[in-house]
Design a protein around this motif. Structure first.
Motif, mmCIF file in Angstrom:
data_model
loop_
_atom_site.group_PDB
_atom_site.id
_atom_site.type_symbol
_atom_site.label_atom_id
_atom_site.label_comp_id
_atom_site.label_asym_id
_atom_site.label_seq_id
_atom_site.Cartn_x
_atom_site.Cartn_y
_atom_site.Cartn_z
ATOM 1 N N GLN A 210 -2.616 5.720 -5.238
ATOM 2 C CA GLN A 210 -1.871 4.639 -4.583
ATOM 3 C C GLN A 210 -1.258 5.080 -3.254
ATOM 4 O O GLN A 210 -0.967 4.245 -2.384
ATOM 5 C CB GLN A 210 -0.763 4.127 -5.504
ATOM 6 C CG GLN A 210 -1.259 3.507 -6.796
ATOM 7 C CD GLN A 210 -0.115 3.014 -7.659
ATOM 8 O OE1 GLN A 210 0.921 2.572 -7.160
ATOM 9 N NE2 GLN A 210 -0.286 3.086 -8.965
ATOM 10 N N GLU A 211 -1.074 6.380 -3.085
ATOM 11 C CA GLU A 211 -0.444 6.894 -1.870
ATOM 12 C C GLU A 211 -1.435 7.057 -0.715
ATOM 13 O O GLU A 211 -1.033 7.324 0.423
ATOM 14 C CB GLU A 211 0.218 8.245 -2.169
ATOM 15 C CG GLU A 211 1.294 8.155 -3.264
ATOM 16 C CD GLU A 211 1.823 9.521 -3.669
ATOM 17 O OE1 GLU A 211 1.452 10.519 -2.996
ATOM 18 O OE2 GLU A 211 2.583 9.605 -4.642
ATOM 19 N N LEU A 212 -2.738 6.885 -0.997
ATOM 20 C CA LEU A 212 -3.765 7.060 0.026
ATOM 21 C C LEU A 212 -3.923 5.794 0.860
ATOM 22 O O LEU A 212 -3.604 4.690 0.405
ATOM 23 C CB LEU A 212 -5.106 7.399 -0.629
ATOM 24 C CG LEU A 212 -5.154 8.634 -1.540
ATOM 25 C CD1 LEU A 212 -6.530 8.750 -2.184
ATOM 26 C CD2 LEU A 212 -4.824 9.889 -0.746
ATOM 27 N N ASP A 213 -4.433 5.953 2.085
ATOM 28 C CA ASP A 213 -4.734 4.757 2.872
ATOM 29 C C ASP A 213 -5.946 4.055 2.256
ATOM 30 O O ASP A 213 -6.616 4.599 1.374
ATOM 31 C CB ASP A 213 -4.977 5.100 4.347
ATOM 32 C CG ASP A 213 -6.185 6.014 4.568
ATOM 33 O OD1 ASP A 213 -7.255 5.745 3.996
ATOM 34 O OD2 ASP A 213 -6.058 7.003 5.318
ATOM 35 N N ARG A 214 -6.252 2.856 2.714
ATOM 36 C CA ARG A 214 -7.259 2.031 2.070
ATOM 37 C C ARG A 214 -8.630 2.700 2.015
ATOM 38 O O ARG A 214 -9.306 2.663 0.992
ATOM 39 C CB ARG A 214 -7.368 0.686 2.800
ATOM 40 C CG ARG A 214 -8.332 -0.289 2.132
ATOM 41 C CD ARG A 214 -8.329 -1.629 2.847
ATOM 42 N NE ARG A 214 -8.800 -1.476 4.204
ATOM 43 C CZ ARG A 214 -10.090 -1.485 4.570
ATOM 44 N NH1 ARG A 214 -11.023 -1.634 3.646
ATOM 45 N NH2 ARG A 214 -10.444 -1.348 5.830
ATOM 46 N N VAL A 215 -9.053 3.312 3.109
ATOM 47 C CA VAL A 215 -10.374 3.929 3.170
ATOM 48 C C VAL A 215 -10.480 5.077 2.164
ATOM 49 O O VAL A 215 -11.439 5.174 1.392
ATOM 50 C CB VAL A 215 -10.697 4.432 4.590
ATOM 51 C CG1 VAL A 215 -12.019 5.205 4.592
ATOM 52 C CG2 VAL A 215 -10.770 3.262 5.557
ATOM 53 N N LYS A 216 -9.474 5.959 2.157
ATOM 54 C CA LYS A 216 -9.494 7.094 1.237
ATOM 55 C C LYS A 216 -9.331 6.638 -0.211
ATOM 56 O O LYS A 216 -9.921 7.212 -1.126
ATOM 57 C CB LYS A 216 -8.393 8.088 1.618
ATOM 58 C CG LYS A 216 -8.651 8.810 2.940
ATOM 59 C CD LYS A 216 -7.544 9.801 3.243
ATOM 60 C CE LYS A 216 -7.827 10.543 4.549
ATOM 61 N NZ LYS A 216 -6.737 11.489 4.893
ATOM 62 N N ARG A 217 -8.504 5.599 -0.385
ATOM 63 C CA ARG A 217 -8.314 5.068 -1.737
ATOM 64 C C ARG A 217 -9.625 4.539 -2.303
ATOM 65 O O ARG A 217 -10.002 4.847 -3.437
ATOM 66 C CB ARG A 217 -7.284 3.936 -1.694
ATOM 67 C CG ARG A 217 -7.035 3.246 -3.041
ATOM 68 C CD ARG A 217 -6.456 1.856 -2.843
ATOM 69 N NE ARG A 217 -7.433 0.949 -2.238
ATOM 70 C CZ ARG A 217 -7.116 -0.228 -1.692
ATOM 71 N NH1 ARG A 217 -5.857 -0.625 -1.658
ATOM 72 N NH2 ARG A 217 -8.062 -0.995 -1.177
ATOM 73 N N ASN A 218 -10.349 3.748 -1.513
ATOM 74 C CA ASN A 218 -11.610 3.178 -1.979
ATOM 75 C C ASN A 218 -12.657 4.259 -2.239
ATOM 76 O O ASN A 218 -13.449 4.160 -3.180
ATOM 77 C CB ASN A 218 -12.135 2.159 -0.973
ATOM 78 C CG ASN A 218 -11.295 0.894 -0.953
ATOM 79 O OD1 ASN A 218 -10.468 0.668 -1.844
ATOM 80 N ND2 ASN A 218 -11.494 0.057 0.043
#
Length: 248
Positions: A210-218
């Protein structure tokens, strides 16, 4: 390679199974099960076939039907209508069901009863609950509820409700064990899934995603899906909503 022709049942009775493509979940919540049952009832009335049993599992469903002709047409109506509903609701594209539904012709009374019992026992074999506690099967129509299931055919063969209950107590192997087996040996327990998160992402907890930005999260979510975690497991162990996990 041409498809193998289906074996046509002289009696018109068939055990049918269809499953989600690549183990795709078909029913995410109660509303999905209810919608499927709604269209099943609609096409049963339109096509005038008999429905003796059904069981809707997370990523596949079973039907026991008596249909003289047009089985492919019926199954196409059911799968197409449901896939359109599901893909629209969950903002998904592509095929929902595995290439072709499976069917077995039934030509004897003993096999008909065995198929009915096998279908109702799916939740038990999956370790979910007892047959009478599962909400998404036709069991209740054999236990006093009236409606869309043609339960009288089986009840008359077994001498009524008491005979049905006695016959259904059997917990051994039925004729369709193996042929319609949908156990997934690769499915991970939650504890093993948590280990996988640490191995694949080098994170102490899935909630760290949850702490990652959208690109890294996906990207992290895709790694977990490719690593064998189910969408529901990822949702539970990361706290990220199912819609985001599915789209990643």
């Amino acid at each position: 390679m041409p498809r193998t022709a289906r074996i046509k049942s002289v009696s018109g009775y068939y055990h049918i199974v269809a499953r989600g493509i690549a183990r795709q979940v078909l029913f995410e919540e109660d509303a999905d099960y209810l919608f499927f049952l709604k269209i099943l009832k609609k096409y049963k009335e339109e096509e005038k076939f008999k429905l003796l049993a059904f069981c809707l599992m997370e990523n596949h469903f079973h039907l026991l039907v008596q249909i003289d002709s047009g089985m492919d047409r019926v199954m196409n109506k059911i799968s197409t209508t449901y896939a359109k509903y599901y893909n629209t609701k969950y903002e998904r594209i592509g095929y929902l069901f595995q290439d072709r539904y499976k069917s077995k012709a039934i030509e004897s009374g003993s096999y008909l009863l065995s198929a009915m019992r096998y279908i109702h026992n799916n939740p038990v074999k999956a370790g979910l609950c007892s047959v009478d506690q599962y909400r998404w099967s036709s069991w209740k129509y054999y236990d006093g509820v009236t409606g869309m299931v043609d339960a009288d055919i089986v009840l008359n063969m077994l001498g009524g409700k008491s005979g049905f209950m006695e016959y259904s107590m059997y917990t051994g192997h039925d004729q369709d064990d193996g042929y319609f087996e949908f156990k997934d040996p690769s499915r991970l327990t939650d504890s093993r899934a948590q280990e996988k998160i640490r191995e694949l992402l080098h994170m102490e907890s899935g909630t760290k995603i949850q702490e990652l930005d959208r690109v890294k999260r996906n990207k992290a979510l895709r790694i977990l899906k490719d690593g064998g975690l189910s969408i529901r497991q990822i949702e539970r162990l990361t706290g990220i909503t199912r819609g985001i996990v599915m789209k990643a």
